[in-house]
Design a protein around this motif. Structure first.
Motif, PDB file in Angstrom:
ATOM      1  N   ILE A  43       0.924  14.531 -13.790  1.00  0.00           N
ATOM      2  CA  ILE A  43      -0.299  15.216 -14.211  1.00  0.00           C
ATOM      3  C   ILE A  43      -0.125  16.721 -14.107  1.00  0.00           C
ATOM      4  N   LYS A  44       0.507  17.178 -13.019  1.00  0.00           N
ATOM      5  CA  LYS A  44       0.740  18.614 -12.865  1.00  0.00           C
ATOM      6  C   LYS A  44       1.557  19.159 -14.025  1.00  0.00           C
ATOM      7  N   ALA A  45       2.596  18.398 -14.409  1.00  0.00           N
ATOM      8  CA  ALA A  45       3.448  18.848 -15.510  1.00  0.00           C
ATOM      9  C   ALA A  45       2.663  18.896 -16.820  1.00  0.00           C
ATOM     10  N   ARG A  96       1.791   9.262  -6.114  1.00  0.00           N
ATOM     11  CA  ARG A  96       2.307  10.632  -6.041  1.00  0.00           C
ATOM     12  C   ARG A  96       3.095  10.980  -7.290  1.00  0.00           C
ATOM     13  N   GLY A  97       3.808   9.994  -7.829  1.00  0.00           N
ATOM     14  CA  GLY A  97       4.544  10.237  -9.066  1.00  0.00           C
ATOM     15  C   GLY A  97       3.607  10.561 -10.218  1.00  0.00           C
ATOM     16  N   PRO A 152      -1.943  13.222   6.144  1.00  0.00           N
ATOM     17  CA  PRO A 152      -1.845  14.447   5.327  1.00  0.00           C
ATOM     18  C   PRO A 152      -1.928  14.161   3.822  1.00  0.00           C
ATOM     19  N   PHE A 153      -2.424  15.167   3.090  1.00  0.00           N
ATOM     20  CA  PHE A 153      -2.508  15.070   1.636  1.00  0.00           C
ATOM     21  C   PHE A 153      -2.546  16.493   1.071  1.00  0.00           C
ATOM     22  N   THR A 154      -2.251  16.591  -0.211  1.00  0.00           N
ATOM     23  CA  THR A 154      -2.309  17.892  -0.878  1.00  0.00           C
ATOM     24  C   THR A 154      -3.761  18.320  -1.021  1.00  0.00           C
ATOM     25  N   GLY A 155      -4.038  19.557  -0.656  1.00  0.00           N
ATOM     26  CA  GLY A 155      -5.405  20.048  -0.707  1.00  0.00           C
ATOM     27  C   GLY A 155      -5.900  20.223  -2.128  1.00  0.00           C
ATOM     28  N   PHE A 192       0.829  -1.206   0.000  1.00  0.00           N
ATOM     29  CA  PHE A 192       0.000   0.000   0.000  1.00  0.00           C
ATOM     30  C   PHE A 192       0.865   1.259   0.000  1.00  0.00           C
ATOM     31  N   THR A 193       1.909   1.252   0.840  1.00  0.00           N
ATOM     32  CA  THR A 193       2.809   2.417   0.908  1.00  0.00           C
ATOM     33  C   THR A 193       3.503   2.636  -0.423  1.00  0.00           C
TER      34      THR A 193
END
Length: 737
Positions: A20-22, A14-15, A708-711, A6-7
């Motif tokens: 996706i951001k790029a 996250r990768g 925690p996670f990115t909002g 899972f980790t």
């Protein structure tokens, strides 16, 4: 899968997120380049929007928005006599300086503000179910005389207001100017109601219209107690009408789609859902034509809505509608028979309060019809002659300056990059809490000079009464929380909420919000009155909303205790329908400008009326819309809708639960903890224990996503977090955590 896998999966995810951001950044650059190329191509004298659009992967309307001269070449229509003037820059104080309502030495007293109860806002005083076929109104609308125009979309909070992302702003540069009331006699004349137009109790009984319920995924069709399975082919409008009327009698006039959304079947062929819906509605239907002959409305046509469209056809004297049951509630996977049971329960419950109840095509139409039957018809009663309808100018002003629910996404640096958790608090049946008192009669104009001449008690009474104010607002020094008052943002009916200390802006707001800005639990804001409208306080919505709340409570109770699971679901859906009747009924009072939608074959663009806007094409037909201004609707009361919306937005920030003597709302959460607002919901990193009794206006904890996670950075991401949070909270509650 074990914890190690899972980790590792999270790390891989996250990768993907970073990739996706790029890609999004690169996509934004490509879209900017595409838009520049469209503008360049549009300069060619022979350029046509219908040729550029498919090459760009956009709809014609988007191309025309970038290159306006590619739209239809018709002269602008001349405004009718008495039509509201164009937007005027917001004025400063007239004559003397506008009064400053902030008392520098005054300590904020949150207990003084109650956005829920109108009676507290006066400081000085202290057999088989079917839906309808009815007479046709003077304006040609269905379900006369109280129905909204058939092409007017319902005023739903999530449809009209744009979600605004709030980062850390600098000085406020307002992207659009709100209209003002003209000075002098011209502006004073706006306060005179429309002559010979009042809301009266109807003197007729609505006639029911038979309906059927269809799941286009499975082909299951339900009419009365008959349940059959039909072959729908590709579920085009033609195939649906053929299959349904081969099974049910021609007297069925309304077909509710419970699942399948057939108008989205070819969505992958179009850049926007709206284009796919328009193409589905405008596809040929042999033997039928688009309905265009009910009453005097010669352009009845379809309602093009991305998710809940309405198709209207006729075959001789036979009329048929295809609608989405999503107008009333999310069916949540219920089969057509259960959906029909929900409508039966809804009708039965409403019949306890209205002996002549008829369910119409939409909750908005139903809500306004039921309201009209609560108007007192007793001679000598205060409003026995009817409630006057505001002038077209005041209706236009309220349409432009009175927004609906607050939709705002707050991003870093105003909130942390990483959120420890995200908790969703949603106000139950919120609008039902704000119908206690509303403005009635002709409004009284209160200029800056008139307000300055009032005593302090008169000023307080005016702000606590039903009212709508043009104000100059300054955020106080040291303010570190969310904004309180809306400011106009770029785009039609878009708003944002300035919160940077020292920011100054001009806006319009209801009395409930102005009072909250002055008397909030943190620090008073500086408010200068520039102009305003003040109404007599009355109770035009109280009886209507009380009956709907009773029906809602009864259905909620039935959903909790019924022994049959299917009937529990039906009762729950029926309670959601009651909520929609009130919610959209209030929106219906706002009376948005009338919209006419129709289509012409490609090559006959000259037939598109003057002032029309092209909204889509499928290569064979061009679909257009035209805004027709405000009709003479005897049930148009935007002043009531504006008051409810203002009260609800204020209560989203601060309100008192009297039975618990507790203040709740976003301003009672820690600074920097509010991540988003979505109409009646707050998304926050603070998990507080607010009392909940299941009553209208109470805050229900509906979701909790641990981090925690990115909002969230977009509305899509917020909705994804919302779904995950609701699922996690349900699991935690089931496990007793």
């Amino acid at each position: 899968m074990d914890n190690k896998e899972f980790t590792a999966g999270l790390a891989a995810l996250r990768g993907v997120r970073d990739d996706i951001k790029a890609v999004r950044k690169e996509l934004a650059q490509l879209e900017a380049d595409r838009d520049k190329r469209i503008v360049a191509l549009g300069a060619y004298e022979k350029a046509k929007a219908d040729r550029i659009a498919p090459a760009a992967g956009l709809s014609i309307v988007d191309v025309v928005a970038l290159v306006p001269h590619l739209g239809p070449k018709q002269p602008e229509p001349k405004p009718a006599d008495g039509q509201a003037a164009a937007a005027v820059p917001a004025p400063g104080p007239v004559g003397t300086p506008a009064p400053d309502l902030r008392r520098p030495q005054e300590q904020p007293a949150a207990a003084d503000v109650d956005a829920d109860h109108g009676e507290q806002l006066h400081a000085a005083d202290s057999q088989e179910l079917s839906a309808t076929q009815a007479p046709v109104s003077e304006t040609g609308t269905e379900d006369a005389p109280v129905a909204a125009p058939p092409l007017e979309e319902q005023a739903a909070p999530h449809d009209q207001e744009q979600i605004v992302t709030a980062a850390s702003p600098v000085a406020v540069e307002q992207d659009r100017e709100l209209p003002s009331i003209p000075a002098g006699e011209q502006g004073d004349a706006w306060c005179t109601p429309t002559p010979n137009l009042v809301s009266k109790r109807p003197n007729f009984t609505q006639q029911p219209r038979q309906m059927a319920f269809l799941d286009t995924n499975t082909g299951v069709l339900v009419h009365r107690d008959q349940v059959v399975r039909v072959d729908l082919g590709t579920a085009s409008a033609a195939e649906i009408l053929t299959a349904v009327y081969a099974t049910v009698p021609d007297s069925v006039e309304r077909i509710y789609i419970t699942a399948g959304d057939p108008w989205h079947r070819d969505a992958d062929r179009y850049p926007f859902l709206r284009d796919a819906v328009a193409a589905w509605l405008n596809a040929p239907v042999p033997g039928w034509q688009v309905e265009s002959s009910r009453g005097k409305d010669r352009l009845a046509g379809h309602l093009v809505h991305a998710r809940n469209p309405v198709g209207r056809w006729q075959r001789g004297d036979q009329h048929a509608e295809i609608r989405s049951v999503g107008e009333w509630f999310d069916p949540a996977g219920a089969d057509p028979a259960t959906v029909r049971d929900a409508f039966v329960l809804l009708w039965k419950q409403l019949r306890h309060h209205w002996s002549d109840v008829v369910l119409m095509g939409s909750p908005s139409q139903t809500g306004r019809d039921l309201w009209s039957r609560t108007i007192s018809g007793k001679t000598g009663s205060r409003w026995s002659e009817g409630y006057p309808v505001m002038s077209e100018e005041i209706r236009g002003l309220l349409h432009a300056t009175a927004g609906q629910g607050r939709t705002e996404l707050i991003v870093p640096p105003r909130v942390p990059e990483k959120l420890p958790q995200l908790v969703e608090f949603d106000r139950t049946f919120a609008y039902a809490k704000h119908t206690w008192a509303s403005g009635v009669g002709a409004p009284r104009r209160i200029t800056a000079q008139a307000f300055a001449a009032m005593s302090e008690k008169e000023q307080t009474n005016a702000l606590f009464a039903p009212s709508h104010w043009q104000v100059r607002v300054t955020v106080p020094d040291g303010w570190n929380h969310v904004g309180i008052l809306p400011a106009p943002a770029a785009g039609d009916r878009a708003w944002y909420y300035p919160a940077e200390p020292g920011q100054t802006f001009v806006t319009w707001a209801g009395g409930a919000e102005v009072n909250l800005a002055l008397r909030n639990p943190i620090a008073p804001w500086r408010i200068e009155i520039l102009d305003g409208l003040l109404w007599e306080s009355g109770t035009p919505l109280r009886d209507w909303s009380t009956k709907l709340k009773d029906a809602w409570s009864s259905l909620q109770a039935l959903a909790a205790v019924h022994g049959d699971e299917r009937q529990r679901l039906a009762a729950h859906l029926a309670s959601r329908a009651v909520r929609s009747i009130l919610l959209y009924g209030i929106g219906g009072f706002a009376q948005r400008p009338r919209i006419t939608t129709s289509s012409v074959p490609v090559g006959r663009e000259h037939e598109i009326p003057a002032g029309a806007q092209i909204i889509g094409t499928d290569g064979q037909t061009i679909t257009w819309q035209r805004h027709g201004g405000f009709s003479r609707d005897p049930y148009a009361h935007p002043e009531w809708a504006a008051g409810v919306w203002s009260g609800a937005r204020a209560a989203l920030l601060s309100t008192k639960m009297r039975e618990d003597n507790v203040h709740v709302g976003a301003l009672h959460l820690p600074p920097g903890s509010v991540v988003a607002f979505r109409t009646d919901a707050i998304y926050t990193t603070a998990d507080v224990d607010w009392p909940y009794h299941g009553q209208p206006g109470d805050y229900l904890k509906k979701g909790r996503l641990t981090g925690p996670f990115t909002g969230p950075r977009t509305e899509e991401e917020l909705l994804s977090h919302q779904a995950l949070g609701r699922a996690q909270l349900a699991e935690d509650q089931e496990a007793g955590r």
